[in-house]
Design a protein around this motif. Structure first.
Motif, PDB file in Angstrom:
ATOM      1  N   SER A   8     -60.478   6.806  -1.998  1.00 44.55           N
ATOM      2  CA  SER A   8     -59.939   5.741  -2.829  1.00 44.55           C
ATOM      3  C   SER A   8     -59.259   6.295  -4.219  1.00 44.55           C
ATOM      4  CB  SER A   8     -61.172   4.982  -3.508  1.00 44.55           C
ATOM      5  OG  SER A   8     -62.022   5.915  -4.025  1.00 44.55           O
ATOM      6  N   CYS A  12     -56.183   4.330  -6.500  1.00 42.09           N
ATOM      7  CA  CYS A  12     -56.840   3.834  -7.586  1.00 42.09           C
ATOM      8  C   CYS A  12     -55.852   3.426  -9.052  1.00 42.09           C
ATOM      9  CB  CYS A  12     -58.069   4.673  -8.005  1.00 42.09           C
ATOM     10  SG  CYS A  12     -57.621   6.130  -9.012  1.00 42.09           S
ATOM     11  N   ASN A  15     -55.797   3.785 -15.972  1.00 38.40           N
ATOM     12  CA  ASN A  15     -56.550   3.244 -17.116  1.00 38.40           C
ATOM     13  C   ASN A  15     -55.513   2.830 -18.098  1.00 38.40           C
ATOM     14  OD1 ASN A  15     -57.916   2.227 -19.185  1.00 38.40           O
ATOM     15  ND2 ASN A  15     -59.358   3.949 -19.470  1.00 38.40           N
ATOM     16  N   LYS A 340     -63.120  12.940 -10.066  1.00 38.70           N
ATOM     17  CA  LYS A 340     -64.077  11.912 -10.476  1.00 38.70           C
ATOM     18  C   LYS A 340     -63.598  11.317 -11.844  1.00 38.70           C
ATOM     19  CE  LYS A 340     -68.292  13.492 -11.037  1.00 38.70           C
ATOM     20  NZ  LYS A 340     -69.477  14.295 -11.226  1.00 38.70           N
ATOM     21  N   LEU A 343     -61.098   8.419 -10.987  1.00 44.39           N
ATOM     22  CA  LEU A 343     -62.050   7.206 -10.421  1.00 44.39           C
ATOM     23  C   LEU A 343     -62.827   6.677 -11.830  1.00 44.39           C
ATOM     24  CD1 LEU A 343     -63.067   8.668  -7.314  1.00 44.39           C
ATOM     25  CD2 LEU A 343     -61.381   6.802  -7.508  1.00 44.39           C
ATOM     26  N   LYS A 344     -63.450   7.670 -12.614  1.00 43.79           N
ATOM     27  CA  LYS A 344     -64.153   6.857 -13.839  1.00 43.79           C
ATOM     28  C   LYS A 344     -63.395   6.273 -14.800  1.00 43.79           C
ATOM     29  CE  LYS A 344     -68.062   6.704 -15.936  1.00 43.79           C
ATOM     30  NZ  LYS A 344     -69.230   5.754 -15.429  1.00 43.79           N
ATOM     31  N   GLN A 345     -62.053   6.550 -14.878  1.00 43.57           N
ATOM     32  CA  GLN A 345     -61.169   6.061 -15.839  1.00 43.57           C
ATOM     33  C   GLN A 345     -60.730   4.742 -15.033  1.00 43.57           C
ATOM     34  OE1 GLN A 345     -59.863   6.642 -19.027  1.00 43.57           O
ATOM     35  NE2 GLN A 345     -61.165   8.443 -19.592  1.00 43.57           N
ATOM     36  N   GLU A 347     -62.329   2.625 -13.479  1.00 42.61           N
ATOM     37  CA  GLU A 347     -63.288   1.790 -13.529  1.00 42.61           C
ATOM     38  C   GLU A 347     -63.286   0.726 -14.516  1.00 42.61           C
ATOM     39  OE1 GLU A 347     -67.134   3.693 -13.245  1.00 42.61           O
ATOM     40  OE2 GLU A 347     -66.606   4.261 -10.895  1.00 42.61           O
ATOM     41  N   THR A 348     -62.737   1.391 -15.747  1.00 47.66           N
ATOM     42  CA  THR A 348     -62.598   0.468 -17.175  1.00 47.66           C
ATOM     43  C   THR A 348     -61.626  -0.376 -17.110  1.00 47.66           C
ATOM     44  OG1 THR A 348     -61.493   2.354 -18.117  1.00 47.66           O
ATOM     45  CG2 THR A 348     -63.750   2.670 -18.246  1.00 47.66           C
TER      46      THR A 348
END
Length: 349
Positions: A8, A12, A15, A340, A343-345, A347-348
């Protein structure tokens, strides 16, 4: 430890609640320019006072591009019917409006924009985030500093932005670059990770020592280069990248992801003149003349690096599009942490 790539990562989004670089200041002159920042069409223009504005690149009348129009005073005029809009995106004039007609309440989106350190920075996200300390433009303080000589190379990369940032964070591909490389024999010593950044610290061998006036010639004369140990640091300060090689070089990469399979970025290479202490005693005007005269002195090296990297990255993107389910493995823990973070960014969003 052997890590398998998260598929993914290649699809993605960005942000949007960060500042992105969309152009060099010198690119925005008398005519408006059109840019795309993660599927958003934006027109950038200067008003008669020289101030930068960023608007949605679409006239609400017939949805044609405002970037094909002209600047009239402090406003932008659509080429089709002459509708004008101010820097806030409000329609101010329709040339053929009858006396009994009112201006329509149309409003096009305006974007927060800054001109900083030689570049145009746009914030495409939620304006409520603008006051947060973690959402300020990264900036490039060396741009105006008299002790740094700059070279800029534009990267037009036919890939998702994750491929490009992984390439920049991976110091194990130096042999790809032949005579263009600045370092070799990199060994990862430490890795630091937090919410918005990844810092990788390497021991490496540098080909350059900028300590004499003729040292600058090493940038374009390979026989003059000599290997010596230097610390090498690479950092992903989402969404941008910065690296230092010893005390002589600093490099930035400022990102403008266009869409899922295309990324534009600005690679800025700085050569430090800190070692020339006698130079620092000279008049400011003379030091500025030296800085401006040597601008682009590393162009051949930087453009060569970019060409070779884009060739590899384009192949990575093509392989993913042809077979997204095919397994890919990564040995470098830095890349795993970068993925990581991306992908974390995302998500916001």
């Amino acid at each position: 430890m052997l890590e398998q790539e998260n598929p993914s990562i290649r699809t993605c989004p960005i942000n949007r609640n960060h500042w992105y670089v969309v152009a060099r200041s010198c690119e925005v002159k008398a005519q408006p320019i059109s840019i795309t920042l993660w599927y958003q069409k934006i027109v950038i223009y200067r008003d008669q006072a020289g101030m930068i504005h960023a608007l949605e690149d679409s006239c609400p009348h017939r949805l044609v591009k405002l970037s094909q129009g002209a600047i009239v005073g402090n406003e932008i005029e659509c080429a089709y019917h002459g509708w004008r809009f101010n820097g806030e995106g409000k329609c101010t004039l329709i040339p053929y409006l009858n006396e009994n007609q009112k201006l329509p309440p149309c409003q096009i989106r305006s974007y927060p924009v800054q001109e900083l350190d030689g570049f145009i920075w746009v914030f495409p996200g939620d304006k409520n985030y603008l006051n947060q300390e973690s959402v300020q433009p990264m900036g490039v303080p060396e741009w105006e500093h008299l002790n740094y000589i700059a070279t800029v190379s534009i990267i037009d990369c036919p890939s998702h932005f994750s491929f490009l940032i992984e390439n920049l964070m991976d110091m194990y591909h130096g042999h790809l670059h032949d005579n263009y490389q600045a370092w070799t024999s990199a060994k990862l010593q430490n890795l630091s990770v937090n919410l918005n950044r990844v810092d990788a610290y390497y021991d490496a061998q540098s080909y350059y020592t900028i300590d004499k006036i003729w040292s600058i010639s090493q940038l374009f004369l390979p026989p003059l280069r000599r290997l010596h140990p230097e610390p090498l640091t690479v950092s992903y300060l989402y969404p941008h990248w910065v690296s230092t090689l010893g005390k002589d070089f600093k490099i930035y990469c400022l990102f403008c992801p266009v869409h899922e399979t295309y990324t534009r970025a600005y690679l800025i290479h700085f050569t430090s003149l800190h070692a020339f202490w006698r130079l620092h005693k000279l008049p400011i005007w003379f030091r500025r003349w030296i800085k401006e005269s040597l601008f682009g002195c590393a162009q051949k090296m930087l453009d060569g690096l970019v060409r070779q990297d884009i060739t590899m990255i384009a192949q990575e993107q093509e392989a993913y599009l042809n077979s997204s389910a095919q397994k890919s493995y990564e040995l470098n823990p830095t890349i795993y942490q970068v993925q990581k973070l991306i992908l974390k960014q995302a998500e916001t969003v």
